[in-house]
Design an enzyme around this catalytic site. Structure first.
Site, PDB file in Angstrom:
ATOM      1  N   CYS A  82       3.769  -2.798   1.593  1.00  0.00           N
ATOM      2  CA  CYS A  82       3.541  -2.050   2.832  1.00  0.00           C
ATOM      3  C   CYS A  82       3.981  -0.602   2.661  1.00  0.00           C
ATOM      4  CB  CYS A  82       4.300  -2.705   3.988  1.00  0.00           C
ATOM      5  SG  CYS A  82       4.139  -1.802   5.546  1.00  0.00           S
ATOM      6  N   CYS A 114       5.706   0.914   5.727  1.00  0.00           N
ATOM      7  CA  CYS A 114       7.075   0.427   5.912  1.00  0.00           C
ATOM      8  C   CYS A 114       8.062   1.134   4.995  1.00  0.00           C
ATOM      9  CB  CYS A 114       7.153  -1.079   5.633  1.00  0.00           C
ATOM     10  SG  CYS A 114       6.009  -2.086   6.572  1.00  0.00           S
ATOM     11  N   ASP A 115       7.678   1.314   3.731  1.00  0.00           N
ATOM     12  CA  ASP A 115       8.645   1.723   2.704  1.00  0.00           C
ATOM     13  C   ASP A 115       8.370   3.074   2.061  1.00  0.00           C
ATOM     14  OD1 ASP A 115       9.915  -0.778   3.032  1.00  0.00           O
ATOM     15  OD2 ASP A 115       8.468  -1.719   1.679  1.00  0.00           O
TER      16      ASP A 115
END
Length: 309
Positions: free
Chosen positions: A131, A134-135
């Site tokens: 993701c 997300c990261d």
């Protein structure tokens, strides 16, 4: 605990099913193992959902959830242990608690497909991610690779390029499978004077190397069979998804792992419906998930009413 309709999965299709089933007069329970919204909730910018030129995925998910709960849909955050779908009353057990209803809607979505290379599990959370939204912020000013050639992979490239120092896009063939709008954005990025993206086409990832975290990936060219090592701090995998249908095998008709449904979103089991990315369909978008959920929710509520007389 008795309900009219039980929905498994809290993505757009599941929440829409909850909205429509509740509006049809059904007592509805939605079971979600994590946070509502699914993949939508971790998408930073959505530009293809009607009514919004642009909207943050988390915001859109929360809007759906608030609308659903305002209509009286109950929500339980728990992992489903088992399902009993055959019979007039279906049973869904989550975290040891059994819930019953004459109708069930399956909307568990799909999960990210892995590379299947040595050390993959070791490096998850240590430089390996599925993701980018997300990261990606953790890799500011660093060198990363994105593996994949569809909309998600190219979207990850467009998201990460302004953040990282250098980015490699690794794809197993020459052509990309993304839509025209995304391809045009990638082409503009590659032509820009500040472009920091390098393509590695006809290449597959055969290994990930490092001690405590990702330090490099090894690629193999499928045409020449030559290998190349790229020094990277992070790897973002976007090579497709697998449907969450493992517990349904042998009960629900599947094709390629996806649930087969008719136009009414009915499965082969009476009273069991399916909606969203878990179903066999040519296009998996928020708009199609919403449509699936509306149909499934309405029909599940009608089925429950008839079954109860």
């Amino acid at each position: 605990m008795e309900y009219d309709v039980i929905i498994i999965g809290g993505g757009p299709s599941g929440m829409t099913a909850g909205i429509y089933a509740s509006r049809a007069g059904a007592k509805v329970l939605l079971i979600e193992k994590a946070g509502v919204g699914g993949q939508v909730a971790i998408t930073s910018n959505i530009a293809n959902y009607p009514g919004y030129k642009n909207i943050d995925g988390f915001e859109l998910s929360q809007n759906m959830f608030e609308q659903m709960t305002a209509l009286g849909v109950e929500t339980v955050f728990a992992s489903v242990d088992k399902v009993e779908l055959v019979g007039s009353i279906k049973e869904v057990t989550a975290n040891g608690v059994t819930y019953r209803a004459p109708s069930v809607i399956l909307s568990m979505g799909a999960y990210s497909r892995g590379l299947g290379v040595p050390n993959e599990k070791k490096f998850v959370g240590r430089g390996l991610s599925y993701c980018a939204v997300c990261d990606g912020a953790f890799f500011k000013g660093q060198t990363v690779a994105v593996v994949g050639g569809g909309n998600t992979a190219l979207g990850d490239v467009l998201y990460l390029a302004p953040i990282v120092k250098k980015l490699y896009l690794v794809h197993r063939r020459q052509g990309f499978r993304a839509d025209d709008a995304t391809l045009n954005q990638l082409e503009e990025l590659l032509k820009s004077p500040n472009n920091n993206v390098e393509l590695r086409l006809d290449c597959v990832t055969v290994d990930i190397e490092g001690v405590d975290k990702v330090e490099s990936i090894v690629l193999r060219n499928v045409v020449s069979n030559e290998t190349e090592k790229l020094d990277v701090n992070g790897v973002f995998v976007a090579i497709g998804r697998n449907p969450n249908t493992e517990m349904l095998d042998g009960v629900i008709t599947l094709e390629g792992g996806y649930i087969v449904v008719n136009e009414q979103m009915e499965t082969n089991v009476s009273g069991v419906y399916a909606a969203g990315d878990i179903t066999k369909k040519p296009l998996r978008q928020i708009a199609t998930a919403i449509s699936d959920g509306a149909i499934a929710g309405t029909n599940a509520a009608m089925y429950a009413k008839k079954s109860r007389g």
